[in-house]
Design a protein around this motif. Structure first.
Motif, short mmCIF file in Angstrom:
data_model
loop_
_atom_site.label_atom_id
_atom_site.label_comp_id
_atom_site.label_asym_id
_atom_site.label_seq_id
_atom_site.Cartn_x
_atom_site.Cartn_y
_atom_site.Cartn_z
N PRO A 208 0.80 -1.23 0.00
CA PRO A 208 0.00 0.00 0.00
C PRO A 208 0.83 1.27 0.00
CG PRO A 208 0.06 -0.93 2.20
CD PRO A 208 0.74 -1.93 1.30
N GLU A 209 2.14 1.15 0.26
CA GLU A 209 3.04 2.31 0.23
C GLU A 209 4.30 1.88 -0.50
OE1 GLU A 209 4.09 5.85 0.20
OE2 GLU A 209 2.44 5.63 1.64
N THR A 210 4.47 2.37 -1.74
CA THR A 210 5.58 1.96 -2.59
C THR A 210 6.91 2.11 -1.86
OG1 THR A 210 4.31 2.68 -4.49
CG2 THR A 210 6.63 2.28 -4.85
N ASP A 211 7.83 1.17 -2.10
CA ASP A 211 9.07 1.16 -1.32
C ASP A 211 10.32 0.94 -2.16
OD1 ASP A 211 8.63 -1.44 -2.04
OD2 ASP A 211 8.59 -2.26 -0.02
N SER A 212 10.23 1.17 -3.48
CA SER A 212 11.42 0.99 -4.31
C SER A 212 11.28 1.77 -5.60
CB SER A 212 11.65 -0.50 -4.61
OG SER A 212 10.74 -0.94 -5.60
N PHE A 213 12.40 1.91 -6.31
CA PHE A 213 12.42 2.62 -7.59
C PHE A 213 12.01 1.72 -8.76
CE2 PHE A 213 15.44 5.44 -5.27
CZ PHE A 213 14.77 6.63 -5.49
N GLN A 214 11.47 0.55 -8.50
CA GLN A 214 11.13 -0.38 -9.58
C GLN A 214 9.84 0.01 -10.29
OE1 GLN A 214 11.05 -4.28 -7.88
NE2 GLN A 214 13.23 -4.35 -7.47
N ARG A 215 9.02 0.86 -9.66
CA ARG A 215 7.74 1.19 -10.30
C ARG A 215 7.34 2.62 -9.96
NH1 ARG A 215 7.34 -2.65 -6.59
NH2 ARG A 215 7.35 -4.22 -8.22
N ASP A 216 6.73 3.29 -10.94
CA ASP A 216 6.27 4.66 -10.73
C ASP A 216 4.98 4.71 -9.92
OD1 ASP A 216 8.37 5.48 -12.25
OD2 ASP A 216 7.19 6.35 -13.87
N ASP A 217 4.16 3.68 -10.08
CA ASP A 217 2.81 3.71 -9.54
C ASP A 217 2.83 3.75 -8.01
OD1 ASP A 217 0.28 3.95 -10.42
OD2 ASP A 217 -0.15 1.81 -10.56
N PRO A 218 2.10 4.66 -7.38
CA PRO A 218 2.01 4.65 -5.92
C PRO A 218 1.32 3.39 -5.43
CG PRO A 218 1.15 6.70 -6.85
CD PRO A 218 1.32 5.74 -7.97
N GLY A 219 1.41 3.13 -4.13
CA GLY A 219 0.82 1.92 -3.57
C GLY A 219 -0.70 1.91 -3.64
N HIS A 220 -1.24 0.71 -3.64
CA HIS A 220 -2.69 0.52 -3.73
C HIS A 220 -3.16 -0.55 -2.74
CE1 HIS A 220 -1.81 2.26 -7.71
NE2 HIS A 220 -3.05 2.71 -7.68
N ALA A 221 -4.44 -0.49 -2.43
CA ALA A 221 -5.18 -1.61 -1.86
C ALA A 221 -6.31 -1.91 -2.84
CB ALA A 221 -5.72 -1.27 -0.48
N LEU A 222 -6.90 -3.10 -2.71
CA LEU A 222 -7.95 -3.52 -3.63
C LEU A 222 -9.29 -3.56 -2.91
CD1 LEU A 222 -6.17 -6.48 -5.47
CD2 LEU A 222 -6.19 -4.05 -6.10
N VAL A 223 -10.27 -2.93 -3.53
CA VAL A 223 -11.66 -3.05 -3.06
C VAL A 223 -12.30 -4.17 -3.86
CG1 VAL A 223 -13.86 -1.86 -2.72
CG2 VAL A 223 -11.70 -0.58 -2.55
N VAL A 224 -12.73 -5.22 -3.18
CA VAL A 224 -13.20 -6.43 -3.86
C VAL A 224 -14.65 -6.71 -3.49
CG1 VAL A 224 -12.73 -8.85 -4.34
CG2 VAL A 224 -10.84 -7.33 -3.66
N ASP A 225 -15.50 -6.76 -4.51
CA ASP A 225 -16.92 -7.07 -4.32
C ASP A 225 -17.13 -8.51 -4.77
OD1 ASP A 225 -19.65 -7.15 -4.11
OD2 ASP A 225 -20.03 -5.37 -5.34
N ILE A 226 -17.48 -9.39 -3.82
CA ILE A 226 -17.59 -10.83 -4.09
C ILE A 226 -19.03 -11.26 -3.92
CG2 ILE A 226 -16.65 -13.10 -3.53
CD1 ILE A 226 -14.38 -11.68 -2.05
N GLU A 227 -19.50 -11.99 -4.92
CA GLU A 227 -20.87 -12.52 -4.87
C GLU A 227 -20.87 -13.90 -5.49
OE1 GLU A 227 -25.18 -11.48 -6.89
OE2 GLU A 227 -23.88 -9.82 -6.27
N ALA A 228 -21.58 -14.81 -4.87
CA ALA A 228 -21.63 -16.18 -5.37
C ALA A 228 -22.17 -16.21 -6.79
CB ALA A 228 -22.51 -17.03 -4.45
N GLY A 229 -21.52 -17.02 -7.63
CA GLY A 229 -22.01 -17.24 -8.98
C GLY A 229 -21.51 -16.25 -10.01
N ARG A 230 -20.67 -15.29 -9.62
CA ARG A 230 -20.12 -14.37 -10.62
C ARG A 230 -18.67 -14.04 -10.25
NH1 ARG A 230 -19.26 -9.56 -8.28
NH2 ARG A 230 -20.80 -8.57 -6.90
N GLU A 231 -17.97 -13.52 -11.24
CA GLU A 231 -16.59 -13.12 -10.98
C GLU A 231 -16.56 -11.90 -10.06
OE1 GLU A 231 -14.78 -12.42 -14.75
OE2 GLU A 231 -14.60 -14.57 -15.24
N PRO A 232 -15.56 -11.82 -9.19
CA PRO A 232 -15.48 -10.66 -8.29
C PRO A 232 -15.18 -9.39 -9.07
CG PRO A 232 -13.50 -12.01 -8.11
CD PRO A 232 -14.46 -12.79 -8.96
N VAL A 233 -15.65 -8.29 -8.55
CA VAL A 233 -15.34 -6.98 -9.11
C VAL A 233 -14.22 -6.38 -8.26
CG1 VAL A 233 -16.21 -4.68 -9.64
CG2 VAL A 233 -17.72 -6.68 -9.91
N VAL A 234 -13.08 -6.12 -8.89
CA VAL A 234 -11.88 -5.66 -8.17
C VAL A 234 -11.51 -4.27 -8.66
CG1 VAL A 234 -9.47 -6.18 -7.60
CG2 VAL A 234 -11.09 -8.06 -8.00
#
Length: 369
Positions: A208-234
């Motif tokens: 969640p908090e980038t810690d190296s020069f390997q990537r430009d993108d800042p850190g993330h967490a994932l919001v995941v919506d899970i429901e039986a019978g379908r693919e999760p929405v991430v």
């Protein structure tokens, strides 16, 4: 149900290569991000936050690191589920016993590979690491975990779906089709420090908090919506404060360099940016000195941290530079000899280049009022 998927907090990371002020800021940011994750859970009505390993950077963090982590999590109404990873693996009498003595009811340590019913019909299948490097797939046990009346099966694990080489762990290999094999509705992974989709039901959240020069993108967490019978929405949500940028500029004069600087400063949050900059090109010696001077005396003070690699930025004295030195008698003679060595090249070329640059710097200083 909605969950927050995070991993690789690595609290207590020392950042030993940085000066103390930067070290302190980066370390504190890793605690601050816990509050951002807690608020993210509240904003999305997510009752559970899964941290898929490497909550701590080592298996022996300081007491302050443990207390800060627990106190930050305890501010928020969500339930926190913490999985031991390879940096903070589970062992008797180790780190997690220290944590367990301090936690309240809102924090659960997933140190045992046993299924847990989060809510009626929603089961969590954890795969904690008990060694830094495990030879077997830690998620093999998912196949035999019983989840009576399950409408949702959510796995959480720490390891490599594939060999990430030097940038990720090559041990703790996890089957790439684990979600399908073990009939999981979602598999929350940690170890890889960038957000990464493996398949529709398998994701790395990244740190969640980038810690190296390997990537430009800042850190993330994932919001995941899970429901039986379908693919999760991430949905990835930015949580990181700092950006770690790598830039390579080819510049042949001061104007081009200044344009690059101005463009960079226009699009970044400078106080929260760490920059690793490589310069290349052939320019006048006075321009080279001016470029490096701006980096040292201006840009470095705006940014949180700056690393400059300028060996490939060649500074050649212009005719005006040499003419200015030539009138100085011995200085002019020395400059002419050094310039000949630079033109010839060989082992003496780099030394001559640095010597000529230093000579010109000192001469320029003397000329300043």
């Amino acid at each position: 149900m909605k969950i927050i998927h995070s991993a690789d907090w690595q609290l207590g990371k020392p950042y030993g290569r940085f000066e103390p002020e930067v070290r302190a800021a980066l370390s504190e940011a890793r605690f601050d991000v816990i509050d951002r994750i807690g608020r993210l859970a509240s904003d999305n009505n997510a009752s559970h936050v899964f941290v898929a390993g490497d909550v701590f950077d080592t298996e022996g963090p300081e007491d302050r690191t443990i207390v800060q982590a627990i106190s930050r999590m305890s501010r928020h109404a969500c339930r926190w589920w913490l999985l031991p990873g390879n940096h903070d693996f589970a062992r008797n009498g180790g780190l997690w016993d220290r944590v367990r003595r301090r936690v309240g009811g809102g924090i659960t340590i997933l140190s045992d590979p046993e299924p847990l019913e989060l809510e009626p019909g929603a089961w969590l299948l954890p795969a904690p690491l008990v060694h830094r490097h495990n030879l077997d797939d830690p998620t093999d046990l998912f196949d035999t975990m019983e989840t009576p009346g399950a409408r949702l099966r959510i796995g959480v694990a720490h390891g490599s779906i594939r060999d990430f080489g030097s940038r990720g762990e090559t041990k703790n290999q996890i089957a790439p089709d684990r979600a399908k094999r073990s009939t999981l509705d979602y598999l929350a992974l940690g170890d890889w420090h960038g957000a990464l989709k493996v398949d529709a039901r398998t994701w790395y959240s990244g740190t969640p908090e980038t810690d190296s020069f390997q990537r430009d993108d800042p850190g993330h967490a994932l919001v995941v919506d899970i429901e039986a019978g379908r693919e999760p929405v991430v949905v990835p949500a930015r949580t990181g404060r700092f950006q770690w940028l790598v830039r390579d500029w080819t510049v042949n004069d001061r104007a081009a360099f200044d344009a690059e600087c101005d463009q960079l400063l226009a699009v970044i949050d400078a106080p929260n940016t760490l920059l690793q900059l490589s310069l290349a090109g052939i320019t006048g010696l006075s321009d080279r000195i001016a470029m490096l001077g701006r980096l040292e005396n201006d840009i470095s003070h705006r940014l949180r941290h700056l690393v400059v690699r300028a060996d490939d930025l060649v500074g050649r004295p212009s005719e005006e530079d040499l003419a200015a030195l030539a009138v100085e008698g011995m200085l002019g003679a020395a400059a002419a000899k050094l310039n000949v060595k630079i033109e010839v090249g060989g082992q003496d070329g780099p030394v001559a280049k640095r010597a000529l640059e230093r000579l010109f710097v000192e001469y320029s200083r003397e000329e300043q009022p």
